[in-house]
Scaffold this motif. Structure first.
Motif, PDB file in Angstrom:
ATOM      1  N   HIS A 214       8.337  43.662  11.663  1.00  0.00           N
ATOM      2  CA  HIS A 214       7.623  42.517  12.200  1.00  0.00           C
ATOM      3  C   HIS A 214       8.409  41.943  13.370  1.00  0.00           C
ATOM      4  N   GLY A 215       7.732  41.359  14.309  1.00  0.00           N
ATOM      5  CA  GLY A 215       8.439  40.512  15.267  1.00  0.00           C
ATOM      6  C   GLY A 215       8.803  41.185  16.566  1.00  0.00           C
ATOM      7  N   ASP A 216       8.621  42.506  16.677  1.00  0.00           N
ATOM      8  CA  ASP A 216       8.860  43.142  17.964  1.00  0.00           C
ATOM      9  C   ASP A 216       7.570  43.852  18.351  1.00  0.00           C
TER      10      ASP A 216
ATOM     11  N   GLN B 174      13.704  53.819  -2.594  1.00  0.00           N
ATOM     12  CA  GLN B 174      14.379  52.529  -2.737  1.00  0.00           C
ATOM     13  C   GLN B 174      14.978  52.038  -1.432  1.00  0.00           C
ATOM     14  N   THR B 175      15.503  52.941  -0.607  1.00  0.00           N
ATOM     15  CA  THR B 175      16.261  52.489   0.560  1.00  0.00           C
ATOM     16  C   THR B 175      15.408  52.342   1.818  1.00  0.00           C
ATOM     17  N   ARG B 176      14.169  52.850   1.811  1.00  0.00           N
ATOM     18  CA  ARG B 176      13.439  52.943   3.074  1.00  0.00           C
ATOM     19  C   ARG B 176      13.191  51.587   3.712  1.00  0.00           C
ATOM     20  N   PHE B 177      12.787  50.574   2.911  1.00  0.00           N
ATOM     21  CA  PHE B 177      12.403  49.298   3.516  1.00  0.00           C
ATOM     22  C   PHE B 177      13.622  48.531   4.007  1.00  0.00           C
TER      23      PHE B 177
ATOM     24  N   ASP C  33       2.870  44.915   4.087  1.00  0.00           N
ATOM     25  CA  ASP C  33       2.585  44.478   5.437  1.00  0.00           C
ATOM     26  C   ASP C  33       2.951  43.009   5.621  1.00  0.00           C
ATOM     27  N   VAL C  34       2.586  42.182   4.634  1.00  0.00           N
ATOM     28  CA  VAL C  34       2.707  40.733   4.799  1.00  0.00           C
ATOM     29  C   VAL C  34       4.024  40.213   4.233  1.00  0.00           C
ATOM     30  N   ASP C  35       4.276  40.528   2.971  1.00  0.00           N
ATOM     31  CA  ASP C  35       5.415  39.927   2.286  1.00  0.00           C
ATOM     32  C   ASP C  35       6.731  40.556   2.729  1.00  0.00           C
ATOM     33  N   LEU C  36       6.745  41.863   2.860  1.00  0.00           N
ATOM     34  CA  LEU C  36       7.988  42.517   3.277  1.00  0.00           C
ATOM     35  C   LEU C  36       8.198  42.429   4.787  1.00  0.00           C
ATOM     36  N   ARG C  37       7.209  41.879   5.507  1.00  0.00           N
ATOM     37  CA  ARG C  37       7.329  41.649   6.947  1.00  0.00           C
ATOM     38  C   ARG C  37       7.508  42.943   7.734  1.00  0.00           C
TER      39      ARG C  37
END
Lengths: 441, 343
Positions: free
Chosen positions: B235-237, B89-92, B114-118
């Motif tokens: 995502h983003g880095d 539960q806590t990993r993301f 990959d896509v929705d959770l970014r």
């Protein structure tokens, strides 16, 4: 009729002159036999119950006893345990493998705390004993209260380490609050002094503690090796979370209970909403809130210690329960006690402190202690947010290839540790009840 | 009442630490990790062979090696890792909120994660799939013979959904026995509470290895799902993602090229093979392109060994778990491991 009687009296040849010596009662009327007849076999249904219960107890002990007593204490892994067992008992007999406890007890108790620093948590626990003594037992020497006052800072310093000036600088804030409350009351008036005593230390903590502590550390770098929160685990974690929660929730809970009874609209409604919201949601949800939701609210990159977040949530949760327990005690007091206090001309705080709370808390002791016991055991829920409490460590230990497949041994050890603490709390509360029970209901 | 100061102490130090951390938040994840001097790496709360602490508190395992390799590449110290145990539960959230820099927690690469959770999956370090284990006495040779079986299954996992799909698509029925953890499942299965235990095939092998009599249980040949497990970053880095991706690729390529922890120092002196030279930084400047120095891959390989060494040490056939390489062999050996070229 009367003739016969007098005649036989006349012809009596022997009259006993001395007393018979005292004899033991018949074997069936004394000792263990009597006790068993009275308590175990007093009637046929009772006898049947006794026999059945004895059989059940025997059955359980015969199953568990050899398993526990025959257990193996010295092995490196579960496989080795099984090899030793086959050598000792032959194949087919199940015995416990306590070797997992001898191998990993330190992790179950201290988590990842550095092994050469174990004296610090142990010293903290010993100091805790000294610090609570004057609070729990009224015949303990009063000067010990100084230890009680400084214990929180010392405990923080010992457990987390780092510079001594951090906790010291925080402690100064409380001295500041006390000084303002004592010395400015005449100048500012009571309300303004109280407000200043709250606001000034808060500002001090927010903006000055860091620089002050840093500056002092630059002047005199006194400190011990720092230990991160992520290294605190196992039973130590349960004690830190449970202990802090227990100690802080009592005063907060009492204030909430008083707030709920208050006539002041805002205070009353705030207390009611706080209690009902916190109490209406399961603890596990609050823990998830602490670990997941807060991350989204806090500014990105803020690293607000997970353990601290959990402690705050556990404390708030326990406070709401304590508030309701104490409210029960307050409600149980006859109206006359409140009116009597008023008629003596005591103000609100005096009447609460001197008349109402001592009686209300006495009534609430069993409820308060069972809330504490429940809270202490609930600390095992932190395993779901990824903190390594004893249950978390049992999972970690099972995940090593040496001890994978072991099950009950770890749970039994953890259970015994928890039982020791919970049972002592329960005994203390019973002792306190007996001591305070002055014959008045 | 006096003890409320404890909360004060905690709160204030916590906030102070928070502000200090916020200040360092510039220069991307790489800058943060270098400023901190340690990599915050999310791992499981214990999974045999993949991540677990030993008696000295040292984390070991196949996923742990990924963390150590990245730490060695970035910080020149494979022990400069703060391991953060995370649950399913806590990993993301831990990754999304920046509590951890890298999540190496046998996480299945799926579209929505990959896509929705970014998130950015940087590769696959283990190809897994859901399988079944049954007692040999049951006399079952294929999962298609399991109609009407009772199945022990961990609740709230994709395995539960896969199981339902598999049975309904084959027109069979089953009775689930929900369990919470793998340890509980082992107990239930051994006690005969269920005929079948289903979870990832690697987990089945690890569980079976702990039984008193492993030969009395068989893992059925059917694999009913694809579970590509890999490390992931936010995502983003992309610079940080590149470092994680190419560290994993370096370990895989090292095996293909025959570079091991034993000979890496010797090979780093220069070889005939230009690709090895580029990988180990004696030729070209691949490390500098990543924002590291050119010895980065050399350090990662020296720290944990190449992919094959790490596999053998933690989960391979000679370890307690005894997994064969299977899909996780190099493409040259008929597996799926295929590192893009280092050039």
């Amino acid at each position: 009729m009367s003739d016969t009687h007098s005649e036989s009296a006349l012809h009596t040849a022997y009259v006993r002159k001395e007393m018979l010596p005292e004899r033991d009662p018949p074997a069936s009327q004394k000792g263990a036999v009597l006790w068993m007849r009275e308590n175990l076999f007093s009637s046929i249904p009772n006898a049947i119950m006794t026999v059945v219960s004895l059989y059940v107890i025997y059955y359980i002990l015969a199953g568990i006893g050899p398993w526990m007593i025959g257990g193996i204490w010295d092995a490196e892994s579960l496989t080795e345990c099984r090899a030793i067992r086959d050598e000792l008992y032959g194949h087919g007999r199940e015995v416990a493998c306590w070797a997992v406890i001898t191998d990993r007890w330190h992790q179950l108790l201290f988590g990842f705390y550095p092994q050469d620093l174990y004296w610090r948590p142990i010293l903290t626990l010993a100091l805790f004993g000294v610090a609570v003594a004057p609070v729990l037992f009224e015949n303990a020497p009063r000067p010990l209260l100084i230890v009680t006052a400084i214990f929180p800072f010392v405990a923080y310093f010992l457990l987390w380490g780092g510079s001594v000036w951090g906790p010291a600088a925080v402690a100064v804030g409380f001295i500041l609050a006390w000084a303002i409350l004592t010395y400015t009351q005449d100048i500012l008036g009571s309300l303004a002094a109280t407000l200043a005593a709250i606001v000034v230390p808060l500002l001090y903590w927010l903006y000055l503690v860091g620089p002050v502590a840093g500056w002092l550390h630059g002047l005199a770098p006194i400190g011990i090796e720092a230990v991160g929160s992520d290294e605190i685990g196992g039973f130590l974690l349960a004690l830190v979370i449970g202990g802090t929660g227990i100690i802080l929730s009592l005063p907060i809970g009492i204030l909430l209970a008083l707030g709920r009874q208050s006539d002041l609209f805002i205070i009353n409604k705030c207390s009611v909403i706080f209690i009902e919201v916190i109490r209406g949601v399961p603890l596990i949800v609050w823990l998830f809130t602490a670990s997941l939701l807060l991350n989204y609210f806090l500014p990105p990159g803020t690293n607000f210690d997970l353990m601290l977040r959990v402690i705050i949530m556990v404390t708030l949760f326990a406070s709401a329960y304590i508030a309701e327990v104490v409210r029960g005690g307050l409600a149980a007091l006859p109206r006359g006690q409140y009116e009597g206090a008023d008629s003596l001309g005591l103000n609100y705080w005096q009447s609460m402190q001197l008349i109402v709370l001592p009686q209300a808390l006495k009534i609430s002791i069993p409820g308060i202690v069972s809330t504490f016991i429940g809270l202490f055991k609930d600390t095992t829920l932190v395993v779901f947010v990824g903190l390594s409490d004893p249950i978390g460590f049992s999972n970690l230990i099972r995940a090593t290839s040496e001890w994978n497949g072991i099950y009950w041994e770890l749970f039994i050890f953890i259970g015994i540790c928890f039982w020791i603490f919970c049972f002592s709390m329960s005994r203390y509360s019973q002792w306190l009840e007996r001591k305070l029970n002055t014959g008045h209901r | 009442m006096k003890k409320s100061v404890f909360l004060g102490t905690l709160a204030v130090t916590g906030l102070a630490a928070g502000f200090a951390a916020a200040d360092a938040h510039s220069g991307g994840t790489l800058g943060e990790v270098q400023a901190r001097g340690a990599l915050n790496c999310g791992v499981t709360t214990g999974l045999v062979g993949f991540a677990a602490p030993d008696a000295n508190g040292e984390w070991q395992g196949f996923d742990v090696d990924v963390c150590r390799a990245v730490a060695a590449a970035v910080l020149d110290d494979p022990s400069a890792v703060n391991f953060v145990p995370t649950t399913g539960q806590t990993r993301f959230t831990a990754l999304a909120s920046g509590e951890i820099d890298l999540l190496a927690r046998n996480t299945t690469w799926t579209f929505s994660r990959d896509v929705d959770l970014r998130f950015e999956f940087v590769g696959i370090n283990y190809y897994d799939g859901q399988g079944f284990m049954v007692p040999r006495d049951l006399g079952v040779a294929s999962a298609l013979e399991l109609d009407g079986a009772t199945v022990c299954i961990q609740t709230g996992t994709t395995t539960e959904l896969n199981l339902a799909d598999f049975f309904s698509s084959n027109n069979m029925s089953y009775e689930p026995v929900p369990v919470e953890t793998n340890a509980e499942a082992q107990q239930q299965y051994l006690a005969g509470a269920c005929d079948v235990y289903t979870t990832d095939a690697s987990g089945l092998a690890a569980t079976r290895a702990t039984f008193e009599d492993p030969a009395a249980h068989v893992v059925l040949p059917e694999i009913i799902s694809k579970e590509p497990l890999g490390p992931l970053v936010r995502h983003g880095d992309n610079e940080w993602g590149d470092i994680a991706r190419w560290t994993l690729n370096a370990l895989i390529a090292a095996e293909e090229l025959g570079v091991t922890s034993a000979n890496v120092a010797e090979l780093a002196g220069g070889t005939e093979n230009p690709e090895i030279n580029r990988l180990l930084g004696t030729e070209g400047a691949l490390g500098e392109m990543l924002g590291l120095d050119n010895d980065w891959a050399q350090r990662a390989i020296a720290a944990v060994g190449n992919y094959g060494e790490s596999f053998e040490r933690n989960i391979g056939e000679n370890s307690a778990i005894g997994l064969s390489r299977g899909l996780n062999a190099q493409w040259t050996d008929g597996g799926l491991l295929y590192a893009p070229p280092f050039r």
